[in-house]
Scaffold this motif. Structure first.
Motif, PDB file in Angstrom:
ATOM      1  N   TRP A  63       0.819  -1.224   0.000  1.00  0.00           N
ATOM      2  CA  TRP A  63       0.000   0.000   0.000  1.00  0.00           C
ATOM      3  C   TRP A  63       0.852   1.273   0.000  1.00  0.00           C
ATOM      4  CZ3 TRP A  63       1.175   3.158   4.047  1.00  0.00           C
ATOM      5  CH2 TRP A  63       1.891   2.556   5.081  1.00  0.00           C
TER       6      TRP A  63
ATOM      7  N   ARG B  80      -2.149   7.188   4.132  1.00  0.00           N
ATOM      8  CA  ARG B  80      -1.209   6.454   3.259  1.00  0.00           C
ATOM      9  C   ARG B  80       0.151   7.119   3.186  1.00  0.00           C
ATOM     10  NH1 ARG B  80      -3.117   2.281   0.421  1.00  0.00           N
ATOM     11  NH2 ARG B  80      -5.304   2.004   0.845  1.00  0.00           N
ATOM     12  N   ASN B  81       0.253   8.309   3.694  1.00  0.00           N
ATOM     13  CA  ASN B  81       1.550   8.984   3.655  1.00  0.00           C
ATOM     14  C   ASN B  81       2.513   8.368   4.663  1.00  0.00           C
ATOM     15  OD1 ASN B  81       0.912  10.837   1.669  1.00  0.00           O
ATOM     16  ND2 ASN B  81       0.011  12.275   3.137  1.00  0.00           N
TER      17      ASN B  81
ATOM     18  N   ARG C 219       7.966   3.472  -0.191  1.00  0.00           N
ATOM     19  CA  ARG C 219       7.949   2.358  -1.150  1.00  0.00           C
ATOM     20  C   ARG C 219       9.347   1.885  -1.525  1.00  0.00           C
ATOM     21  NH1 ARG C 219       4.942  -0.442  -4.899  1.00  0.00           N
ATOM     22  NH2 ARG C 219       3.011   0.068  -3.888  1.00  0.00           N
TER      23      ARG C 219
ATOM     24  N   ARG D 168       3.358   4.465  -0.439  1.00  0.00           N
ATOM     25  CA  ARG D 168       3.768   5.461  -1.434  1.00  0.00           C
ATOM     26  C   ARG D 168       5.231   5.799  -1.193  1.00  0.00           C
ATOM     27  NH1 ARG D 168      -1.101   9.614  -0.035  1.00  0.00           N
ATOM     28  NH2 ARG D 168      -2.702   8.623  -1.325  1.00  0.00           N
ATOM     29  N   GLU D 169       5.789   6.573  -2.080  1.00  0.00           N
ATOM     30  CA  GLU D 169       7.119   7.128  -1.818  1.00  0.00           C
ATOM     31  C   GLU D 169       7.018   8.172  -0.694  1.00  0.00           C
ATOM     32  OE1 GLU D 169       9.768   5.947  -2.816  1.00  0.00           O
ATOM     33  OE2 GLU D 169       9.177   4.781  -4.533  1.00  0.00           O
TER      34      GLU D 169
ATOM     35  N   ASP E 138      -3.668  12.284   5.372  1.00  0.00           N
ATOM     36  CA  ASP E 138      -3.812  11.053   4.584  1.00  0.00           C
ATOM     37  C   ASP E 138      -3.018   9.924   5.253  1.00  0.00           C
ATOM     38  OD1 ASP E 138      -3.833   8.991   2.721  1.00  0.00           O
ATOM     39  OD2 ASP E 138      -3.810  10.378   1.015  1.00  0.00           O
TER      40      ASP E 138
ATOM     41  N   SER F 217      10.130  12.234   5.149  1.00  0.00           N
ATOM     42  CA  SER F 217       8.774  12.560   4.713  1.00  0.00           C
ATOM     43  C   SER F 217       8.721  13.990   4.177  1.00  0.00           C
ATOM     44  CB  SER F 217       7.810  12.425   5.899  1.00  0.00           C
ATOM     45  OG  SER F 217       6.666  13.229   5.691  1.00  0.00           O
TER      46      SER F 217
END
Ligand code: SF4
Ligand code: FES
Length: 377
Positions: free
Chosen positions: A302, A332-333, A308, A304-305, A330, A341
């Protein structure tokens, strides 16, 4: 790409179940990990429901049952529940404020097979401890409870959540745990989600306070080597990398709330769009392997960069989903605690606003978590 990145890992059984037997609690700690919308007594799982849940837990290979709340002693069937856990072969850890326990009840719990007690303390200074708990007399009562736990022959862990009002005594709390007869002490700096996020302005210490407290506690490791084990959870907002929250989403443990809803972590309900299943409708095994909320952030697919392609992605699993949501909007961050980050500046900005703080936090500054209970005497 290495094999770890391409081969789907089979889902292993969970190791532990955190059973929130009730959200009722006599204390009102402003950093409580329970949700803001607390579950009411009406609708709590019955004794026989919990027994089935624990039987299912043992059947899928769970080893540890953490009996928590709220205050689990507010459940009148606590002894029965412990006896059932023992019967099905679960190791039981009672996570308690101590309020609602008597010497007699502790003895009954020990006789029923309770394995371990984890007692929370709010501070090593009585007046401050009672103010943080929002309960007059809590400190004195906890001293009695620690004594009774020792007399019942149960191993004791003392747990202290560290924040601005008690950080000056972080080291003193290790000494205090030794005096209480604990074999282990957990010094855990506040994690800012749910109630602690609401109260962040009153709870967050300055960087200088954190540095001093961390050094003090670390130095005590040597002093108390062989006497007490120190678990030290370092504060997030001043770290470079996030923690593997819950040991990774849906990887090691699950939480069952008082009404039977099964969650991957305490704060999972803050994440919009997740579908949680209930033990009233599904077996625990079905939920662990198949519930949408558990599969939403399981593993690394799932991501993201920058997670990932990050070599740490199987170490910290991108940090905390709930913190990512709270601070970046979010889930997913990457957890913005991570210095990689793109949202990390938010954390630095928040931390910078707490450079100068006054540790004398008045009770009126706290939004106490409240779902009071009459605990059995
Ligand atoms: Fe962890 Fe993601 Fe940061 Fe890498 S980029 S350290 S996986 S949070
Ligand atoms: Fe939910 Fe960290 S509290 S993932």
């Amino acid at each position: 790409m290495n094999a770890l990145e391409t081969t789907p890992t089979p889902i292993a059984a969970p190791v532990g179940i955190l059973a929130e037997l009730t959200h009722r609690c006599p204390l009102g700690c402003p950093y409580c990990s329970n949700p803001i919308e607390l579950e009411q007594r009406a609708g709590e799982l019955e004794t026989h429901d919990w027994m089935r849940v624990f039987s299912e837990a043992a059947a899928i290979g769970i080893l540890h049952a953490h009996l928590s709340g709220g205050e689990p002693a507010a459940r009148r069937d606590l002894v029965e529940i412990v006896a059932h856990c023992k019967k099905v072969g679960l190791y039981t850890n009672l996570i308690t404020s101590g309020i609602g326990l008597t010497q007699e009840r502790l003895k009954q719990l020990a006789d029923a097979g309770l394995d371990h007690v984890q007692l929370s303390i709010q501070d090593a200074a009585p007046e401050s401890a009672d103010r943080i708990a929002g309960y007059k007399g809590a400190f004195a009562r906890k001293m009695d409870v620690a004594k009774w736990v020792n007399e019942a022959g149960l191993p004791l862990t003392v747990n202290a959540v560290i924040h601005r009002a008690n950080i000056a005594r972080a080291g003193r709390m290790v000494e205090f745990a030794v005096e209480l007869g604990a074999r282990r002490v957990e010094i855990a700096h506040t994690q800012y989600y749910v109630w602690a996020l609401v109260n962040r302005k009153a709870l967050m210490p300055s960087r200088a306070q954190v540095d001093k407290a961390v050094a003090e506690v670390e130095a005590l490791r040597e002093t108390y080597a062989g006497k007490i084990v120190i678990d030290h959870v370092i504060p997030d907002y001043y770290a470079r990398y996030p923690k593997a929250c819950m040991g990774g989403w849906a990887k090691r443990t699950l939480n069952v709330n008082p009404h039977g809803k099964v969650l991957p972590c305490h704060a999972a309900e803050t994440i919009p769009g997740l579908e949680f299943w209930n033990v009233r409708d599904h077996s625990l095994g079905d939920i662990w392997f198949n519930a949408p909320a558990f599969n939403a952030f399981r593993g690394t697919e799932w991501m993201r960069e920058p997670c990932r392609s990050c070599p740490r992605k199987t170490v910290d699993f991108g940090g905390c989903r709930c913190q990512a949501l709270a601070l970046t909007g979010d889930a997913r961050n990457a957890d913005p605690i991570c210095h990689l980050s793109p949202h990390h500046d938010k954390v630095s900005e928040i931390a910078a606003t707490f450079d100068e703080v006054d540790e004398n936090v008045p009770a009126s500054d706290y939004n106490y978590r409240m779902l009071k209970t009459q605990v059995p005497a």
